[in-house]
Scaffold this motif. Sequence first.
Motif, PDB file in Angstrom:
ATOM      1  N   MET A 190       0.849  -1.190   0.000  1.00  0.00           N
ATOM      2  CA  MET A 190       0.000   0.000   0.000  1.00  0.00           C
ATOM      3  C   MET A 190       0.885   1.240   0.000  1.00  0.00           C
ATOM      4  N   GLY A 191       0.787   2.038  -1.051  1.00  0.00           N
ATOM      5  CA  GLY A 191       1.515   3.292  -1.094  1.00  0.00           C
ATOM      6  C   GLY A 191       0.976   4.280  -0.070  1.00  0.00           C
ATOM      7  N   SER A 192       1.777   5.270   0.262  1.00  0.00           N
ATOM      8  CA  SER A 192       1.387   6.234   1.292  1.00  0.00           C
ATOM      9  C   SER A 192       0.095   6.959   0.932  1.00  0.00           C
ATOM     10  N   SER A 193      -0.165   7.135  -0.370  1.00  0.00           N
ATOM     11  CA  SER A 193      -1.389   7.835  -0.779  1.00  0.00           C
ATOM     12  C   SER A 193      -2.644   7.015  -0.489  1.00  0.00           C
ATOM     13  N   GLY A 194      -2.499   5.703  -0.316  1.00  0.00           N
ATOM     14  CA  GLY A 194      -3.644   4.854  -0.037  1.00  0.00           C
ATOM     15  C   GLY A 194      -3.912   4.647   1.443  1.00  0.00           C
ATOM     16  N   MET A 195      -3.035   5.142   2.298  1.00  0.00           N
ATOM     17  CA  MET A 195      -3.189   4.943   3.743  1.00  0.00           C
ATOM     18  C   MET A 195      -4.206   5.914   4.320  1.00  0.00           C
ATOM     19  N   ASN A 196      -4.952   5.460   5.332  1.00  0.00           N
ATOM     20  CA  ASN A 196      -5.843   6.386   6.015  1.00  0.00           C
ATOM     21  C   ASN A 196      -5.041   7.309   6.936  1.00  0.00           C
ATOM     22  N   LYS A 197      -5.701   8.254   7.526  1.00  0.00           N
ATOM     23  CA  LYS A 197      -5.018   9.305   8.297  1.00  0.00           C
ATOM     24  C   LYS A 197      -4.213   8.721   9.456  1.00  0.00           C
ATOM     25  N   GLU A 198      -4.799   7.765  10.179  1.00  0.00           N
ATOM     26  CA  GLU A 198      -4.130   7.203  11.357  1.00  0.00           C
ATOM     27  C   GLU A 198      -2.877   6.429  10.963  1.00  0.00           C
ATOM     28  N   LEU A 199      -3.008   5.587   9.944  1.00  0.00           N
ATOM     29  CA  LEU A 199      -1.865   4.780   9.509  1.00  0.00           C
ATOM     30  C   LEU A 199      -0.758   5.653   8.929  1.00  0.00           C
ATOM     31  N   ALA A 200      -1.128   6.633   8.102  1.00  0.00           N
ATOM     32  CA  ALA A 200      -0.130   7.512   7.485  1.00  0.00           C
ATOM     33  C   ALA A 200       0.653   8.280   8.540  1.00  0.00           C
ATOM     34  N   ALA A 201      -0.049   8.812   9.531  1.00  0.00           N
ATOM     35  CA  ALA A 201       0.624   9.574  10.590  1.00  0.00           C
ATOM     36  C   ALA A 201       1.541   8.668  11.409  1.00  0.00           C
ATOM     37  N   PHE A 202       1.096   7.448  11.658  1.00  0.00           N
ATOM     38  CA  PHE A 202       1.882   6.528  12.476  1.00  0.00           C
ATOM     39  C   PHE A 202       3.185   6.130  11.780  1.00  0.00           C
ATOM     40  N   VAL A 203       3.103   5.717  10.514  1.00  0.00           N
ATOM     41  CA  VAL A 203       4.325   5.270   9.825  1.00  0.00           C
ATOM     42  C   VAL A 203       5.257   6.442   9.560  1.00  0.00           C
ATOM     43  N   LYS A 204       4.691   7.618   9.344  1.00  0.00           N
ATOM     44  CA  LYS A 204       5.543   8.795   9.141  1.00  0.00           C
ATOM     45  C   LYS A 204       6.347   9.111  10.392  1.00  0.00           C
ATOM     46  N   LYS A 205       5.765   8.854  11.551  1.00  0.00           N
ATOM     47  CA  LYS A 205       6.434   9.148  12.811  1.00  0.00           C
ATOM     48  C   LYS A 205       7.400   8.032  13.233  1.00  0.00           C
ATOM     49  N   ILE A 206       6.976   6.771  13.094  1.00  0.00           N
ATOM     50  CA  ILE A 206       7.723   5.645  13.646  1.00  0.00           C
ATOM     51  C   ILE A 206       8.636   4.987  12.615  1.00  0.00           C
ATOM     52  N   TYR A 207       8.203   4.958  11.353  1.00  0.00           N
ATOM     53  CA  TYR A 207       8.949   4.231  10.327  1.00  0.00           C
ATOM     54  C   TYR A 207       9.361   5.203   9.215  1.00  0.00           C
ATOM     55  N   LYS A 208      10.197   6.145   9.569  1.00  0.00           N
ATOM     56  CA  LYS A 208      10.567   7.217   8.647  1.00  0.00           C
ATOM     57  C   LYS A 208      11.348   6.711   7.438  1.00  0.00           C
ATOM     58  N   ASN A 209      12.077   5.626   7.593  1.00  0.00           N
ATOM     59  CA  ASN A 209      12.914   5.132   6.500  1.00  0.00           C
ATOM     60  C   ASN A 209      12.129   4.350   5.453  1.00  0.00           C
ATOM     61  N   SER A 210      10.882   3.991   5.759  1.00  0.00           N
ATOM     62  CA  SER A 210      10.142   3.107   4.866  1.00  0.00           C
ATOM     63  C   SER A 210       8.711   3.564   4.635  1.00  0.00           C
ATOM     64  N   LYS A 211       8.386   4.775   5.027  1.00  0.00           N
ATOM     65  CA  LYS A 211       7.000   5.255   5.064  1.00  0.00           C
ATOM     66  C   LYS A 211       6.328   5.312   3.698  1.00  0.00           C
TER      67      LYS A 211
END
Length: 571
Positions: A190-211
Motif C-alpha cells: 500500500m503506497g502512502s497515498s492509499g493509507m488512512n489518516k491514522e496509519l499515514a501519521a503513524f508510519v511517518k512518525k515511527i517508520y521514517k525510512n520506509s513510510k
Amino acid sequence: MLWQNNFTLQELKLIDPSMGSGHILVYAFDVFMQLYEAEGESPRNAAELILEKNLFGLDIDKRAFQLSYFALMMKGREHSRRILSKNIKLNVYAVPNNSGIGEAELQLLHMEFPNQEKAHEDLLTLVEGFKNGHDLGSLIEFKGINFDNLKAGIVEADITFFDQAIREMVYVGELLQQKYDVGITNPPYMGSSGMNKELAAFVKKIYKNSKSDLFAVFIERIEKMIKSSGYYSMITQHAWMFLSSFENLRFNINQQNIINMLHLGTRAFEEIGGEVVQTTAFVISPKKHKNYSGSYLRLVDFANHELKEEKVIEALGNCDVGYKYNVVQENFAKIPGQPISYWVSENLIHDFVVGKRMDEVLKPRQGMATSDNDRFIRIWYEINLSKAYLNASSQNEATKSEKKWFPYNKGGSFRKWYGNYDYLINWDNDGEEVKQLAIEKYKSVTRTIKNIPFYYKECITWGLITSGGFSVRYRETGSLFDVAGMSAFSENQELLKYSMGILSTPIGNYIFKLLNPTINLQAGDMKNFPIIFTTARKKDILDIVNQNILTTKIDWDCFEESWNFAVHPLI
C-alpha cells in the motif's frame, strides 16, 4: 541428549506478522514436523508442540485469523486425532482494536496482580497502544511491559466481555514485544497515498525510512521482531532495492546481511489477468557478518513462473549458472544510494569509486507541473506561431517579447541527440496564470513550479518514462521544462556535451538500469551517475556528439512535426 535437542527445538519461535489465511504458517508446520520427527518425536506430540511452542501469527482481519486458526488446527488433527479435545492454545490472533477502554474503565477491573501498580501502568500502555489496532496491526510496538505479571492476574474462566478484551490485549501485546528466531511474511502492499489518516501519521512518525509503502514498513518492523541471531524472510515489491525514497532503508539493510535473494521480477506467480508486479524474495540476518558473500538469483529475464521455478531448481544443482551471483554486500555501499545491484561487475563498481558524481559536474533538475496541462499546454501547430517566442535566452528577453507561448520540454518518446520539440506553454507575463493556479490549489508557487532560474537555458534532457529505453537529447536555449522532461545544466557547453556523449553510450543505459530499473528515471538517479574524464579523448568525444546532434537536428527539421520545417528533402 535427545531431551535437550527437543527442548532446543521447542524454544524456536517463528512469526508471521501479516499471516492472512495462514499459508506460510501451514507450510512452516510441515517443516517443524520434519525436524521433530528427525529427532525421534512422535507425530502426535510434535503436532501439539508446534502449535503451542513454535508458531505465532497476527493479522488485522478477524476473518483471516479464523481461517488461519482453522487451517492450523486441521494440520494438528492430521497427526493427533484427539487434538481438538485437548484445549490446545494456539498463538495466532487478530490484533484487537480498543475503542472504549481507558483509565476510568481499568479502575473497575477485578483482577489481582502480583504487582498491582506495575500492572495498572502496563495496562494503560496496552489500551493506549491498541486504540487503532485494526489500522496499525503488527506495526504496534511495546517495550518494558511485564507480561508475566499481567498473565498471573488473568482469569481464564467465567470472564466478562471486558475481561476478555483485556486478556486479548495482553496476549497480543506479548507477541508484539517478544523476540523471535524466525520471521516470515508476505506483507501488504500500500503506497502512502492509499493509507488512512491514522496509519499515514503513524508510519511517518515511527517508520521514517520506509513510510513510502506498507510493504517496506513491514521490512523495518519484522527486523525489530527478530533476535540478532535469527533470520527474517519476505517477498516484496523490488522498489526498495533501488528507489531514492528507500535509500535510508537500504542503508539499514546494508548494516545487516542479505543471506540470499530470488530477484523474481514480473510474473512470479500464476498469471491471473497478467500479473506484472516486480517482486523479490529474500532472507536477511539482522547480525552483520563482515565480508559475507550473499547468494542472488537473477530471474527477472525469465518469462513466467514455470520457467523461473525451473531455473531455481537448476541453480540448486549447478553453482555456475549465469544468473547466479555471489556478492559481498559491502560493495553496495560503494554505489551512490546503495542500490542492491548484486549483478554489477567489480570494474563498474570501481568506476563509481574513482568517477565524479554527475551532480558534481552538471546540475540535474526537475521541471514544473502546471496542475492543468489541458489549459496551459498546446502542441505547437495548435496555436498561431506569431504569438510564440521560440528562442529566448533569458527570462528578461522572454518578458520583453510580450509573447504568450514558449517552447515547453515534456520529455517525449525515445529519441537520441536532438528533437521532441513538440509543445508550447502559456507563459504570458512570466507565467502569471500558471502561478496563480498554483497559489489557488497549493498556497505556494514553488511546490509545483520548480527551478525557475534554469528556464530558457541550454541543457541536456531525458524523459521521465524510460519504458522504451533511455535517451538523452541536447536542448537549445529557449525552453521551459516539465516534470516529465527533466534536464541537466551547465554554463560550460563542452562539459554539457561531453557528459551527454557518455550518457548516450550503451553503458550509460546499463548504469541507469542499475541505479533504477523501474520505468521512471528521476533527477536523483542522474545525480548518481559516475563520470570519468579523459583529456586524451575529449576532442574525439565532442566531435562525435556535435556531429550526432547536427545529423538528428537536420532529420528532425525534415518533417512537418518540426516548426522549422520548410520542404521535404526528397522534393
